[in-house]
Write an enzyme that holds these catalytic residues in place. Sequence first.
Site, short mmCIF file in Angstrom:
data_model
loop_
_atom_site.label_atom_id
_atom_site.label_comp_id
_atom_site.label_asym_id
_atom_site.label_seq_id
_atom_site.Cartn_x
_atom_site.Cartn_y
_atom_site.Cartn_z
N HIS A 22 11.64 30.07 23.45
CA HIS A 22 12.69 29.43 22.51
C HIS A 22 10.72 29.61 21.18
O HIS A 22 11.22 29.47 19.57
CB HIS A 22 13.11 28.01 22.47
CG HIS A 22 13.48 27.13 21.48
ND1 HIS A 22 14.56 27.72 20.97
CD2 HIS A 22 12.80 26.86 20.32
CE1 HIS A 22 14.18 26.79 19.66
NE2 HIS A 22 13.53 25.76 18.75
N GLU A 23 9.95 28.85 21.74
CA GLU A 23 9.38 28.39 20.67
C GLU A 23 8.11 29.98 20.32
O GLU A 23 7.87 29.48 19.07
CB GLU A 23 7.93 27.60 21.88
CG GLU A 23 8.81 26.36 21.69
CD GLU A 23 9.42 25.16 20.72
OE1 GLU A 23 8.16 25.99 20.05
OE2 GLU A 23 10.19 24.54 20.59
N HIS A 26 10.59 30.78 17.98
CA HIS A 26 8.99 30.08 16.34
C HIS A 26 8.48 31.28 15.56
O HIS A 26 7.56 31.75 14.61
CB HIS A 26 9.18 29.44 16.62
CG HIS A 26 10.65 28.33 16.31
ND1 HIS A 26 11.77 28.35 15.32
CD2 HIS A 26 10.97 27.27 17.49
CE1 HIS A 26 12.31 27.85 15.44
NE2 HIS A 26 11.97 27.30 17.20
#
Length: 448
Positions: A22-23, A26
């Site tokens: 997920h990170e 980003h």
Amino acid sequence: MSEFFGSVWWLLVTLGLLITFHEYGHFVVARYCRVKVLKFSIGFGPTLWSRFDRHGTQFVIAAIPLGGFVKMLDEREVEGVVGPEALKGAFNRKTVGQRMAITAAGPVFNLIFAVAALWLMFVIGRPDYVPVIDTPKGLAAEAGLHADDRIVAVGTQKIGSWSNAMQAVSEAAALHQDVGIEVAGANGSTRAVTLALSKLPPGAPDAAAFDRIGLGIQPPLPIVDNVEADTPAARGGMQAGDRVTAINDVPVRNFSDFATTLADQAAKNPQLQLAVDRNGARVPLTVTAERRTVDGKGKWVLGIMIRAKAKDAVERFGPLQAIPAAFGEIGNQTRQTVGMLWGMVTGHASLKNLSGVITIAQVANTSAQMGIAWFLTFLAAISLSLAILNLLPIPILDGGHLLYYLIEIIKGSPVSERMQIAGQYVGLTLLVAMMGLAFYNDILRIAS
């Protein structure tokens, strides 16, 4: 490995994989948009490990593995003097479209992970049971289902395994919605019935509710797996591999029939006439059952172990066929997850369906013990849920930030800092409340 330590370990593996992916979404999109990334952290709290890369980004593994973050340069948070060249990499100086792309990248990467995990699961093959039901009871019997019916579809979802069937039924049960079931009878003819799940009592679809539904998988055939020494079965000539077909001329179809017929016939006369199928030949045997105390109760026994039901359905596709299969499964799970969330918001589904980190740890451990295919299925489900939850329009989540950017596009200027701070307090309160309720539900499940 004990259940507790196994659950902790597989929880850490699960969170580590999904949070990192997920990170990273980003992070990689921020780098692509030339935003200066200051810190990439997996976990919160005290730092356990860290290093800097050549771009000056600090990579951190922290002590509390319940989340992560990517900290980017923002001139509103800069202390001291920063030159104009450095400020070109500030997140807040990027276009609304770039900021939206960076924010949405986390959930999008979780979606990509879910699709990839399901694709790999289908390529490997997930062992399961053929969705053939045992003698129906309760709502299933009222619907007109019969023993040996094979479930073909639940609602609009085609069914190829028992787990898929129960997942689809449980989702409808949680919402107390009647659902159509298509089945194929023992003679091959198909028919459609309606399972009246609206008749279920209020609350989550727990064990009592599933008893009310009355759907159970067909038990295993009564095939002898082991014959204990110096027991009625050994003295009567039974052998491993024998399949019991009749007791005192009463036909035996499955293990459930075997247990019931054994108890009924032995109560009349312990000396039993058994018919067994041995390598395709019918063999008559005379076996005298013994009365023993098992778990504090009297029980007629022969001294045999019945073979556990083998998983007889494998969901497997070739690498190319697995692609549409993975996307189809993503579609089903998305519809079910969004439907459940909407049901909890509108009151049609119980808030008891909200699960927390304890349940996730237990399911992670259980699925890992079932094999890599089942663990991949679990990872995909959690990754997809993480993507959907992060897209909710709640301040502090990615969806809340996307809402701010949408407002900025409409009104032509950013949402005021005061409004953003107020939204963060509201979002944090909602998030803590949801986590608290999920933890409370976990404790109730353990206690019950």
